[in-house]
Design a protein around this motif. Structure first.
Motif, PDB file in Angstrom:
ATOM      1  N   LEU A  11      39.312  49.208  28.383  1.00  0.00           N
ATOM      2  CA  LEU A  11      38.486  48.118  28.887  1.00  0.00           C
ATOM      3  C   LEU A  11      38.509  46.954  27.916  1.00  0.00           C
ATOM      4  O   LEU A  11      38.372  47.148  26.701  1.00  0.00           O
ATOM      5  CB  LEU A  11      37.049  48.608  29.082  1.00  0.00           C
ATOM      6  N   GLN A  13      37.236  42.625  27.616  1.00  0.00           N
ATOM      7  CA  GLN A  13      36.497  41.526  28.216  1.00  0.00           C
ATOM      8  C   GLN A  13      37.438  40.382  28.531  1.00  0.00           C
ATOM      9  O   GLN A  13      38.505  40.260  27.906  1.00  0.00           O
ATOM     10  CB  GLN A  13      35.410  41.045  27.257  1.00  0.00           C
ATOM     11  N   PRO A  14      37.110  39.547  29.494  1.00  0.00           N
ATOM     12  CA  PRO A  14      37.938  38.359  29.748  1.00  0.00           C
ATOM     13  C   PRO A  14      38.126  37.547  28.475  1.00  0.00           C
ATOM     14  O   PRO A  14      37.160  37.326  27.721  1.00  0.00           O
ATOM     15  CB  PRO A  14      37.114  37.592  30.793  1.00  0.00           C
ATOM     16  N   PRO A  87      40.492  39.021  34.549  1.00  0.00           N
ATOM     17  CA  PRO A  87      40.273  40.135  35.486  1.00  0.00           C
ATOM     18  C   PRO A  87      41.493  40.425  36.373  1.00  0.00           C
ATOM     19  O   PRO A  87      41.670  41.567  36.811  1.00  0.00           O
ATOM     20  CB  PRO A  87      39.081  39.644  36.306  1.00  0.00           C
ATOM     21  N   THR A  90      43.805  43.350  35.533  1.00  0.00           N
ATOM     22  CA  THR A  90      43.384  44.725  35.765  1.00  0.00           C
ATOM     23  C   THR A  90      44.399  45.439  36.648  1.00  0.00           C
ATOM     24  O   THR A  90      44.731  44.977  37.735  1.00  0.00           O
ATOM     25  CB  THR A  90      42.001  44.751  36.438  1.00  0.00           C
ATOM     26  N   THR A 113      41.565  47.652  32.329  1.00  0.00           N
ATOM     27  CA  THR A 113      40.488  47.028  33.096  1.00  0.00           C
ATOM     28  C   THR A 113      39.935  45.855  32.302  1.00  0.00           C
ATOM     29  O   THR A 113      39.570  46.020  31.135  1.00  0.00           O
ATOM     30  CB  THR A 113      39.370  48.026  33.399  1.00  0.00           C
ATOM     31  N   SER A 115      37.003  43.215  32.371  1.00  0.00           N
ATOM     32  CA  SER A 115      35.729  42.949  33.030  1.00  0.00           C
ATOM     33  C   SER A 115      34.665  42.654  31.990  1.00  0.00           C
ATOM     34  O   SER A 115      34.712  43.174  30.871  1.00  0.00           O
ATOM     35  CB  SER A 115      35.303  44.172  33.865  1.00  0.00           C
ATOM     36  N   SER A 116      33.732  41.806  32.373  1.00  0.00           N
ATOM     37  CA  SER A 116      32.619  41.521  31.487  1.00  0.00           C
ATOM     38  C   SER A 116      31.449  42.467  31.777  1.00  0.00           C
ATOM     39  O   SER A 116      30.420  42.396  31.108  1.00  0.00           O
ATOM     40  CB  SER A 116      32.178  40.068  31.639  1.00  0.00           C
TER      41      SER A 116
END
Length: 116
Positions: A11, A13-14, A87, A90, A113, A115-116
């Motif tokens: 994972l 973050q943007p 995003p 992803t 992935t 995502s925030s």
């Protein structure tokens, strides 16, 4: 035969970064190119980046300078440095090896992935 194992997904973050690695084993000397592909739900598998045994590289149009493919110890390990993730990045990322005899091998894939 060539075996491929991907690692480094997860994972982010943007705007963040991830580094994927593809470790090859078996008949490594037979490999001509190693590429990273990605596939998201409902879409085809697209080329992200690839590198040849000669060191030449190729990138998908959507990369736009954000990703860098590199290799260690020939094509034994191929890395994909991904920066400025969005995003839309992803997907499941797959490693693919193409041999000089035009045989292809795929890894099991690693999930990325963003995502925030």
């Amino acid at each position: 035969q060539v075996q491929l194992v991907e690692s480094g997904g997860g994972l982010a973050q943007p705007g963040g970064s991830l580094r994927l690695s593809c470790a090859a084993s078996g008949h490594i000397d037979a490999i001509k190119t190693v590429g990273w592909y990605r596939q998201s739900s409902g879409r085809e598998r697209d080329l992200v980046a690839q590198i040849s045994t000669y060191g030449s590289t190729q990138y998908g149009d959507f990369v736009k300078g954000r990703f860098t493919v590199s290799s260690d110890n020939g094509l034994k390990t191929v890395n994909l440095q991904m920066n400025n993730l969005t995003p839309e990045d992803t997907a499941v990322y797959y490693c693919r090896a193409l041999t000089f005899a035009t045989n292809e091998y795929w890894g099991q894939g690693t999930q990325v992935t963003v995502s925030s």
